[in-house]
Design a protein around this motif. Structure first.
Motif, PDB file in Angstrom:
ATOM      1  N   SER A 428      -7.018  -4.824   1.676  1.00 41.89           N
ATOM      2  CA  SER A 428      -6.062  -5.887   1.996  1.00 41.89           C
ATOM      3  C   SER A 428      -4.983  -5.919   0.932  1.00 41.89           C
ATOM      4  N   ILE A 429      -3.885  -6.601   1.270  1.00 42.36           N
ATOM      5  CA  ILE A 429      -2.755  -6.744   0.337  1.00 42.36           C
ATOM      6  C   ILE A 429      -2.802  -8.144  -0.258  1.00 42.36           C
ATOM      7  N   ASP A 430      -2.673  -8.200  -1.557  1.00 40.49           N
ATOM      8  CA  ASP A 430      -2.555  -9.496  -2.219  1.00 40.49           C
ATOM      9  C   ASP A 430      -1.176 -10.054  -1.897  1.00 40.49           C
ATOM     10  N   ARG A 431      -1.137 -11.057  -1.005  1.00 38.84           N
ATOM     11  CA  ARG A 431       0.148 -11.559  -0.514  1.00 38.84           C
ATOM     12  C   ARG A 431       0.950 -12.284  -1.595  1.00 38.84           C
ATOM     13  N   HIS A 432       0.327 -12.613  -2.693  1.00 43.52           N
ATOM     14  CA  HIS A 432       1.120 -13.176  -3.792  1.00 43.52           C
ATOM     15  C   HIS A 432       2.079 -12.139  -4.366  1.00 43.52           C
ATOM     16  N   THR A 433       1.792 -10.871  -4.124  1.00 44.24           N
ATOM     17  CA  THR A 433       2.676  -9.797  -4.603  1.00 44.24           C
ATOM     18  C   THR A 433       3.582  -9.279  -3.487  1.00 44.24           C
ATOM     19  N   ASP A 434       3.439  -9.815  -2.270  1.00 40.23           N
ATOM     20  CA  ASP A 434       4.281  -9.411  -1.128  1.00 40.23           C
ATOM     21  C   ASP A 434       4.603 -10.656  -0.320  1.00 40.23           C
ATOM     22  N   LEU A 435       5.372 -11.546  -0.934  1.00 39.97           N
ATOM     23  CA  LEU A 435       5.656 -12.831  -0.295  1.00 39.97           C
ATOM     24  C   LEU A 435       6.449 -12.668   0.994  1.00 39.97           C
ATOM     25  N   GLU A 436       7.315 -11.679   1.097  1.00 40.29           N
ATOM     26  CA  GLU A 436       8.134 -11.485   2.299  1.00 40.29           C
ATOM     27  C   GLU A 436       7.424 -10.644   3.349  1.00 40.29           C
ATOM     28  N   ARG A 437       6.178 -10.266   3.051  1.00 40.39           N
ATOM     29  CA  ARG A 437       5.362  -9.491   3.998  1.00 40.39           C
ATOM     30  C   ARG A 437       6.126  -8.274   4.521  1.00 40.39           C
ATOM     31  N   GLN A 438       6.594  -7.479   3.596  1.00 46.17           N
ATOM     32  CA  GLN A 438       7.338  -6.277   3.977  1.00 46.17           C
ATOM     33  C   GLN A 438       6.420  -5.103   4.273  1.00 46.17           C
ATOM     34  N   PHE A 439       5.118  -5.238   3.872  1.00 44.89           N
ATOM     35  CA  PHE A 439       4.204  -4.113   4.050  1.00 44.89           C
ATOM     36  C   PHE A 439       2.907  -4.601   4.686  1.00 44.89           C
ATOM     37  N   ASN A 440       2.230  -3.670   5.370  1.00 44.88           N
ATOM     38  CA  ASN A 440       0.910  -3.908   5.941  1.00 44.88           C
ATOM     39  C   ASN A 440      -0.021  -2.798   5.486  1.00 44.88           C
ATOM     40  N   ILE A 441      -1.326  -3.033   5.600  1.00 40.71           N
ATOM     41  CA  ILE A 441      -2.305  -2.018   5.236  1.00 40.71           C
ATOM     42  C   ILE A 441      -3.425  -2.015   6.262  1.00 40.71           C
ATOM     43  N   ASN A 442      -3.881  -0.824   6.574  1.00 39.02           N
ATOM     44  CA  ASN A 442      -5.014  -0.682   7.477  1.00 39.02           C
ATOM     45  C   ASN A 442      -6.283  -1.016   6.700  1.00 39.02           C
ATOM     46  N   ALA A 443      -7.031  -2.011   7.185  1.00 37.55           N
ATOM     47  CA  ALA A 443      -8.198  -2.490   6.451  1.00 37.55           C
ATOM     48  C   ALA A 443      -9.277  -1.444   6.315  1.00 37.55           C
ATOM     49  N   ASP A 444      -9.312  -0.452   7.206  1.00 42.37           N
ATOM     50  CA  ASP A 444     -10.391   0.529   7.190  1.00 42.37           C
ATOM     51  C   ASP A 444     -10.075   1.763   6.368  1.00 42.37           C
ATOM     52  N   ASP A 445      -8.853   2.315   6.540  1.00 41.76           N
ATOM     53  CA  ASP A 445      -8.548   3.578   5.860  1.00 41.76           C
ATOM     54  C   ASP A 445      -7.564   3.435   4.713  1.00 41.76           C
ATOM     55  N   GLY A 446      -6.977   2.237   4.468  1.00 45.37           N
ATOM     56  CA  GLY A 446      -6.091   2.017   3.335  1.00 45.37           C
ATOM     57  C   GLY A 446      -4.693   2.571   3.495  1.00 45.37           C
ATOM     58  N   LYS A 447      -4.255   2.846   4.769  1.00 48.22           N
ATOM     59  CA  LYS A 447      -2.895   3.344   4.976  1.00 48.22           C
ATOM     60  C   LYS A 447      -1.916   2.172   4.946  1.00 48.22           C
ATOM     61  N   ILE A 448      -0.854   2.360   4.160  1.00 48.48           N
ATOM     62  CA  ILE A 448       0.162   1.322   3.989  1.00 48.48           C
ATOM     63  C   ILE A 448       1.334   1.645   4.908  1.00 48.48           C
ATOM     64  N   THR A 449       1.763   0.659   5.699  1.00 52.22           N
ATOM     65  CA  THR A 449       2.866   0.849   6.644  1.00 52.22           C
ATOM     66  C   THR A 449       3.973  -0.139   6.350  1.00 52.22           C
ATOM     67  N   LEU A 450       5.166   0.163   6.936  1.00 47.68           N
ATOM     68  CA  LEU A 450       6.351  -0.657   6.715  1.00 47.68           C
ATOM     69  C   LEU A 450       6.403  -1.751   7.773  1.00 47.68           C
ATOM     70  N   ALA A 451       6.557  -3.010   7.332  1.00 52.00           N
ATOM     71  CA  ALA A 451       6.593  -4.139   8.257  1.00 52.00           C
ATOM     72  C   ALA A 451       8.000  -4.647   8.498  1.00 52.00           C
ATOM     73  N   THR A 452       8.912  -4.531   7.567  1.00 56.08           N
ATOM     74  CA  THR A 452      10.302  -4.979   7.713  1.00 56.08           C
ATOM     75  C   THR A 452      11.217  -3.894   7.159  1.00 56.08           C
ATOM     76  N   PRO A 453      12.480  -3.865   7.624  1.00 53.10           N
ATOM     77  CA  PRO A 453      13.413  -2.846   7.116  1.00 53.10           C
ATOM     78  C   PRO A 453      13.628  -3.007   5.609  1.00 53.10           C
TER      79      PRO A 453
END
Length: 711
Positions: A428-453
């Motif tokens: 999971s992502i510590d949302r205190h370090t990503d307040l604008e939620r620009q990124f997501n992560i796959n809970a199972d394999d740890g792949k980080i994806t782009l959520a906003t431009p």
């Protein structure tokens, strides 16, 4: 038997000795002249003295005094006779009277005024007063007139052995190092005796040891105490009590004695090596123990004390020398084993260490006894613990282009459970370090994806924290920092660095630089910015201006000819195309406004069209006077106009009852419909001639009517 015989002889001779001391003048006085006072009452002696007086014919004095002696501490039923005073002036007719004065006269010493016998009426103590000075005088019995001048003499108190030796500074304490050789000096003691040291042996002292043998000895005369046994061991016995005796009369029988005590303490020397209390130590430690934690303690005992018992500890062998260390505790004198590097139960479950304890301070006198050190074995067992997930890297660095598509994979983090049970991991992502939620992560394999431009021009770096949690035990979590760098994409066209406005002198010369401009680009190419400047294709043959690229990536605008006329055209618009070196390149068109101005001969701008213009600092005094004259003339005209209006008495303000519509200025031209709209066509401003600098010049009519002059 010899001692008993000596005591009998002493008892026999004591009265004779006392009698002899009581009348010493008969023995010690040298022959005196007839006038001397004698301490003997013998008529033969008196006749002999008188005869000597006649022979010597020394009749100036009747007597001469000498010293007398009396034994101290003598006591009896009658006063003791010290001596007898007599003068040759005494015919035996009992007409002479003897008088005694001075120290103790009448209180200690008493004289028979008729016979001259002197008696001691009190018990004397030589230690209180050793001698007395007295004055004797012979006077006539009837008239009390002196027969001769008074004369002094001394009565000395003779010493007897009535004081025992004393140790004034006792009891004594001394130290001597243990293991000292035979005859090592310990200390010396001193006794004092109040008796007379120059008379007999009453104050002659001899020293001996009554208690403390065979460990110590004493020199009889100097009282220096020495060790009598070699290599006395402090660890066997540390303290000794020595009783010392001082005896007067040279140590002979009948003398007096005094005693004192001496406490001798053996001081420690490093003559014992350290010794571990046990040869094998066992410790256990969890694998997740914090670095620097004390695992256990080992102790080597030393029979010595103080710094001689200080030991240093070292790990000299074993399979855990890289993971463990041992330090010395100076207070407790033991060794503390601490963890240096992390433990892993799954990798190795036990370790064996060989530790050594060695004396810090070595005494070279005992180095031949063998090594002053000892060794022991330490077994350390690692216990399994539920450890948190472990990431494959302590930090991650990811890169993504700013034009990356949404939901595209930026990168991946991985973690595992180091325990044997190996619990699955969720990310999971510590949302205190990503307040604008620009990124997501796959809970199972740890792949980080782009959520906003992403926009690199707004933020180049994004720092987030990824959390890994064990599914079977949610309390076991780990965190890892992930830095995401946004890579630049050429998505911004270059443009002018600022709002430029150029001024062109009417009397300018061909090739003169009108303005130098530079460009800026929000993008950051790897090799820096490189701009291309050009005119619009339809202005490639611009008759008025040209451009020149400079080495510093700037652009200069130059005039092609002279003779510009602001009456003919005041403003020129010069569109310039700026292209970057990106892939693909981007470009934009920026328009430079060029105003035609009147300038001085040296090229200083003085006026530009009808707009207000700030006078340059370089105006001459004549120009300033001309401007001032114009202002004064304008003020005079205004004053004259106001004066004339007052003379006509015409109101300056329109009366209320007048029809305002009569003051409207009429425009005689009729509206032409579409023809009127063509009088001011914006499209005309965009024709090629206008763009090339040939903008039309308009003449203003009444109420905003506009007509076009011939170009």
């Amino acid at each position: 038997m010899p001692e008993r015989l000596a005591e009998m002889l002493l008892d026999l001779w004591t009265p004779l000795i006392i009698l002899w001391i009581t009348f010493p003048p008969c023995l010690y006085m040298a022959p005196l002249n007839p006038s001397q006072v004698l301490m003997s009452g013998s008529p033969l002696e008196l006749s002999r003295l008188r005869e000597e007086q006649r022979i010597l014919n020394r009749s100036k004095r009747g007597w001469v005094w000498n010293q007398m002696f009396v034994l101290e501490e003598f006591s009896g039923p009658e006063p003791i006779l010290v001596g007898r005073l007599h003068t040759d002036l005494d015919p035996g007719s009992k007409k002479i009277k003897y008088i005694l004065s001075g120290d103790g006269a009448g209180t200690i010493f008493q004289i028979n005024d008729a016979t001259g016998d002197i008696h001691a009426i009190k018990r004397l103590d030589r230690e209180e007063k050793a001698e007395y000075t007295l004055t004797a005088q012979a006077v006539d019995w009837e008239t009390n007139k002196p027969l001769e001048p008074p004369s002094e003499f001394i009565i000395k108190v003779q010493d007897i052995n009535d004081n025992a030796p004393e140790f004034l500074n006792g009891p004594y304490h001394a130290t001597v190092p243990e293991m000292s050789i035979l005859g090592t000096s310990v200390t010396n003691v001193t006794a004092t005796d109040a008796d007379d040291p120059v008379y007999g042996n009453s104050a002659k002292l001899v020293y001996s040891i009554l208690e403390g043998q065979p460990y110590f000895s004493i020199e009889p005369e100097t009282a220096i105490i020495k060790t009598a046994l070699p290599n006395m061991d402090r660890e066997a016995k540390e303290e000794y009590l020595v009783v010392i005796q001082a005896k007067d009369m040279g140590g002979h029988s009948g003398g007096l004695s005094g005693t004192t005590t001496l406490t001798v303490t053996l001081t420690d020397v490093n003559d014992n090596p350290p010794k571990f209390a046990q040869s094998l130590y066992h410790f256990s430690v969890p694998e997740d123990v914090v670095l620097g934690t004390a695992i256990g303690r080992v102790k080597a005992n030393d029979q010595d004390i103080g710094e001689n018992a200080q030991s240093s500890y070292d790990i000299i062998d074993g399979d855990g020398t890289a993971l463990f260390e041992i330090t010395s505790d100076a207070q407790a004198q033991d060794g503390i084993i601490r963890l240096r590097k992390p433990l892993d139960f799954e990798t190795k479950k036990s370790y064996t260490l060989k530790v050594e304890a060695a004396n810090v301070h070595i005494d070279p006198r005992f180095s031949g006894r063998g090594p002053f050190k000892d060794t022991a074995t330490v077994k350390i067992v690692v216990e399994d613990a539920d450890e948190p997930p472990v990431f494959s890297s302590p930090t991650y660095l990811l890169e993504v282009h700013e034009n990356a598509a949404l939901n595209s994979v930026i990168g991946q983090v991985t973690a595992r459970d180091p325990d044997i049970t190996s619990s699955p991991i969720r990310f999971s992502i510590d949302r205190h370090t990503d307040l604008e939620r620009q990124f997501n992560i796959n809970a199972d394999d740890g792949k980080i994806t782009l959520a906003t431009p992403l926009d690199r021009e707004l933020s180049v770096w994004h720092n987030i924290t990824i959390i890994a949690t064990e599914i079977r035990n949610h309390s076991q979590i780990s965190r890892v920092p992930v830095a995401i760098k946004v890579l630049d994409v050429n998505d911004n066209a270059p443009e002018f660095a600022s709002e430029y406005e150029a001024f062109l002198c009417e009397n300018g010369k061909p090739g003169q630089v009108i303005q130098t401009v530079s460009a800026t680009d929000k993008d950051e190419p790897k090799n820096g910015h490189y701009f291309l400047y050009s005119l619009l294709p339809e202005m490639a043959n611009n008759p008025n201006f040209t451009i020149k690229k400079n080495e510093d990536n700037s652009l200069s605008i130059l005039a092609k000819h002279n003779g510009f006329n602001r009456q003919k055209q005041e403003v020129y618009l010069l569109p310039i195309v700026i292209s970057d070196s990106g892939n693909p390149p981007l470009s934009s068109t920026s328009t430079l406004t060029i105003r035609v101005c009147g300038c001085s001969n040296d090229g200083v701008v003085q006026s530009c069209n009808v707009e207000a213009y700030v006078l340059p600092i370089g105006l001459s005094m004549g120009a300033l006077i001309a401007i001032l004259a114009c202002i004064i003339l304008l003020l005079v005209i205004v004053v004259l106009f106001v004066t004339l209006r007052r003379h006509k008495n015409e109101p300056l303000i329109i009366k209320d009852d007048e029809d305002v519509r009569e003051n409207i200025i009429r425009y005689d031209d009729e509206g032409g419909g579409e023809e009127d709209t063509e009088a001011f066509d914006i499209a005309t401003l965009q024709n090629p001639d206008g763009i090339n600098g040939f903008l039309p010049h308009y003449r203003r009519g009444l109420l905003g009517g506009v007509t076009q002059d011939a170009a």
